[in-house]
Design a protein around this motif. Structure first.
Motif, PDB file in Angstrom:
ATOM      1  N   UNK A 101       2.906  10.960 -15.044  1.00 16.17           N
ATOM      2  CA  UNK A 101       4.233  11.016 -15.650  1.00 16.17           C
ATOM      3  C   UNK A 101       5.165  10.090 -14.888  1.00 16.17           C
ATOM      4  N   UNK A 102       5.998   9.356 -15.619  1.00 12.59           N
ATOM      5  CA  UNK A 102       6.855   8.370 -14.943  1.00 12.59           C
ATOM      6  C   UNK A 102       7.989   9.019 -14.162  1.00 12.59           C
ATOM      7  N   UNK A 103       8.443  10.210 -14.559  1.00  9.79           N
ATOM      8  CA  UNK A 103       9.475  10.966 -13.839  1.00  9.79           C
ATOM      9  C   UNK A 103      10.747  10.147 -13.610  1.00  9.79           C
ATOM     10  N   UNK A 104      11.092   9.297 -14.570  1.00  7.34           N
ATOM     11  CA  UNK A 104      12.348   8.547 -14.475  1.00  7.34           C
ATOM     12  C   UNK A 104      13.525   9.482 -14.739  1.00  7.34           C
ATOM     13  N   UNK A 105      14.634   9.217 -14.075  1.00  8.74           N
ATOM     14  CA  UNK A 105      15.842  10.000 -14.318  1.00  8.74           C
ATOM     15  C   UNK A 105      16.515   9.488 -15.588  1.00  8.74           C
ATOM     16  N   UNK A 106      16.713  10.347 -16.592  1.00 11.61           N
ATOM     17  CA  UNK A 106      17.235   9.875 -17.886  1.00 11.61           C
ATOM     18  C   UNK A 106      18.657   9.347 -17.829  1.00 11.61           C
ATOM     19  N   UNK A 107      19.426   9.750 -16.817  1.00  8.81           N
ATOM     20  CA  UNK A 107      20.820   9.303 -16.720  1.00  8.81           C
ATOM     21  C   UNK A 107      20.970   8.007 -15.916  1.00  8.81           C
ATOM     22  N   UNK A 108      19.847   7.463 -15.429  1.00 17.00           N
ATOM     23  CA  UNK A 108      19.902   6.210 -14.685  1.00 17.00           C
ATOM     24  C   UNK A 108      19.255   5.106 -15.516  1.00 17.00           C
ATOM     25  N   UNK A 109      19.779   3.905 -15.400  1.00 16.63           N
ATOM     26  CA  UNK A 109      19.224   2.766 -16.119  1.00 16.63           C
ATOM     27  C   UNK A 109      17.908   2.328 -15.475  1.00 16.63           C
ATOM     28  N   UNK A 110      17.242   1.380 -16.116  1.00 18.00           N
ATOM     29  CA  UNK A 110      15.987   0.862 -15.575  1.00 18.00           C
ATOM     30  C   UNK A 110      16.166   0.402 -14.131  1.00 18.00           C
ATOM     31  N   UNK A 111      17.169  -0.428 -13.893  1.00 12.55           N
ATOM     32  CA  UNK A 111      17.313  -0.992 -12.555  1.00 12.55           C
ATOM     33  C   UNK A 111      17.772   0.054 -11.547  1.00 12.55           C
ATOM     34  N   UNK A 112      18.616   0.992 -11.956  1.00 13.41           N
ATOM     35  CA  UNK A 112      19.062   1.999 -10.983  1.00 13.41           C
ATOM     36  C   UNK A 112      17.974   3.033 -10.710  1.00 13.41           C
ATOM     37  N   UNK A 113      17.062   3.251 -11.663  1.00 13.14           N
ATOM     38  CA  UNK A 113      15.881   4.064 -11.362  1.00 13.14           C
ATOM     39  C   UNK A 113      15.028   3.388 -10.298  1.00 13.14           C
ATOM     40  N   UNK A 114      14.836   2.076 -10.442  1.00 13.65           N
ATOM     41  CA  UNK A 114      14.027   1.339  -9.473  1.00 13.65           C
ATOM     42  C   UNK A 114      14.698   1.319  -8.102  1.00 13.65           C
ATOM     43  N   UNK A 115      16.014   1.257  -8.067  1.00  7.64           N
ATOM     44  CA  UNK A 115      16.748   1.161  -6.813  1.00  7.64           C
ATOM     45  C   UNK A 115      16.836   2.485  -6.047  1.00  7.64           C
ATOM     46  N   UNK A 116      16.461   3.596  -6.683  1.00  6.47           N
ATOM     47  CA  UNK A 116      16.734   4.915  -6.123  1.00  6.47           C
ATOM     48  C   UNK A 116      16.213   5.084  -4.695  1.00  6.47           C
ATOM     49  N   UNK A 117      14.939   4.745  -4.472  1.00  5.16           N
ATOM     50  CA  UNK A 117      14.359   4.918  -3.140  1.00  5.16           C
ATOM     51  C   UNK A 117      15.075   4.107  -2.084  1.00  5.16           C
ATOM     52  N   UNK A 118      15.474   2.880  -2.441  1.00  2.00           N
ATOM     53  CA  UNK A 118      16.206   2.039  -1.487  1.00  2.00           C
ATOM     54  C   UNK A 118      17.583   2.624  -1.184  1.00  2.00           C
ATOM     55  N   UNK A 119      18.218   3.196  -2.208  1.00  2.00           N
ATOM     56  CA  UNK A 119      19.519   3.831  -1.983  1.00  2.00           C
ATOM     57  C   UNK A 119      19.385   4.997  -1.015  1.00  2.00           C
ATOM     58  N   UNK A 120      18.343   5.796  -1.184  1.00  2.92           N
ATOM     59  CA  UNK A 120      18.122   6.937  -0.297  1.00  2.92           C
ATOM     60  C   UNK A 120      17.902   6.473   1.139  1.00  2.92           C
ATOM     61  N   UNK A 121      17.244   5.330   1.305  1.00  2.00           N
ATOM     62  CA  UNK A 121      16.988   4.797   2.641  1.00  2.00           C
ATOM     63  C   UNK A 121      18.202   4.094   3.237  1.00  2.00           C
ATOM     64  N   UNK A 122      19.255   3.940   2.453  1.00  2.00           N
ATOM     65  CA  UNK A 122      20.458   3.306   2.968  1.00  2.00           C
ATOM     66  C   UNK A 122      20.468   1.802   2.874  1.00  2.00           C
ATOM     67  N   UNK A 123      19.612   1.221   2.060  1.00  2.00           N
ATOM     68  CA  UNK A 123      19.597  -0.227   1.875  1.00  2.00           C
ATOM     69  C   UNK A 123      20.898  -0.666   1.200  1.00  2.00           C
TER      70      UNK A 123
END
Length: 273
Positions: A102-124
């Motif tokens: 299952x892709x488990x994408x967040x429906x309220x986030x766009x394609x690019x912000x879904x991809x960016x999520x892990x980097x945001x959590x790491x503080x990039x």
């Protein structure tokens, strides 16, 4: 063609060589079934070397996902050991990416912000995270879909987005739990090729759980066949195919491909006896 029985783990530090990314040595997992213990995995060994794709196939319910969870520290083993880069496993390694069916994408986030999520959590920094996400989306054929929400994407696009989200953190090892199973055949071939190109081209490693023997053979350098519970390694196939290993259709048409598929299927059939 095939090596019967369990894999022999190489000496991680021999002759000054870097240890393999992942070694499981005589791994076991037993669950408490109330009145009696329920053995799921018994005496299982495997090795994943740098720059290689290894697939694991086995009968339904044999514990493939349990094995993957043991290898990345999500659940503790009942016996044996797991080493990452020569060190005993302690919690989930920081150089691993885990991708599910299952892709488990967040429906309220766009394609690019879904991809960016892990980097945001790491503080990039956001600009860097967005740039890295853009590069991967371009590589995976999603240019122009950065601002789309998951509900507007096809199944293949959603899975490419999930793959980009996994890769954007630059993991050295990918653990893939049947990530292409829900895709149509044409889309599956394209994304399998994309995955193989990104793994081998950047010297990453991948361990793929799949029920699709043809997928395992076309993508992999090695296929490990598991037995019924309690699960052990039944046989190991070193895959040698001619031609472009990023072209999954060409791989399926390669000399020897059908022989690998038949032999692995025969091993699985024996496992039903």
């Amino acid at each position: 063609m095939a090596q019967a029985g369990g894999e022999v783990s190489p000496d991680g530090g021999a002759a000054g060589r870097a240890p393999p990314p992942l070694i499981a040595d005589r791994l076991a997992k037993t669950y408490d079934g109330g009145r009696q213990a329920v053995p799921v995995i018994a005496d299982l060994s495997l090795t994943l070397e740098a720059g290689r794709i290894v697939s694991i196939v086995g009968p339904s319910g044999c514990g493939k996902t349990t094995l993957l969870n043991l290898l990345c520290g999500l659940i503790p083993p009942s016996g044996g050991s797991v080493r990452w880069y020569g060190a005993p496993l302690q919690g989930m390694p920081d150089r691993v990416g885990y991708m599910l069916q299952k892709d488990l994408l967040f429906p309220w986030r766009t394609t690019i912000t879904n991809v960016m999520l892990g980097l945001e959590i790491k503080g990039t920094p956001r600009a860097e995270a967005r740039e890295r996400a853009h590069v991967l989306l371009d590589q995976l054929g999603l240019h122009g879909f950065e601002a789309h929400y998951p509900s507007t994407l096809s199944g293949g696009m959603r899975q490419r987005t999930a793959l980009a989200r996994t890769l954007v953190n630059e993991p050295e090892v990918l653990l893939l739990d049947e990530p292409f199973a829900s895709l149509d055949f044409q889309t599956k071939l394209v994304i399998e090729g994309d995955t193989a190109r990104l793994v081998r081209g950047q010297r990453r490693s991948a361990l793929l759980i799949t029920h699709d023997i043809e997928e395992a053979v076309s993508m992999s350098d090695r296929v490990i066949v598991l037995s019924h519970r309690p699960t052990r390694v039944r046989s190991v196939y070193e895959i040698e195919l001619e031609g472009d290993r990023f072209d999954m259709m060409a791989a399926r048409e390669s000399k020897g491909f059908a022989d690998y598929v038949r032999s692995i299927w025969a091993d699985l059939e024996v496992g039903r006896a």
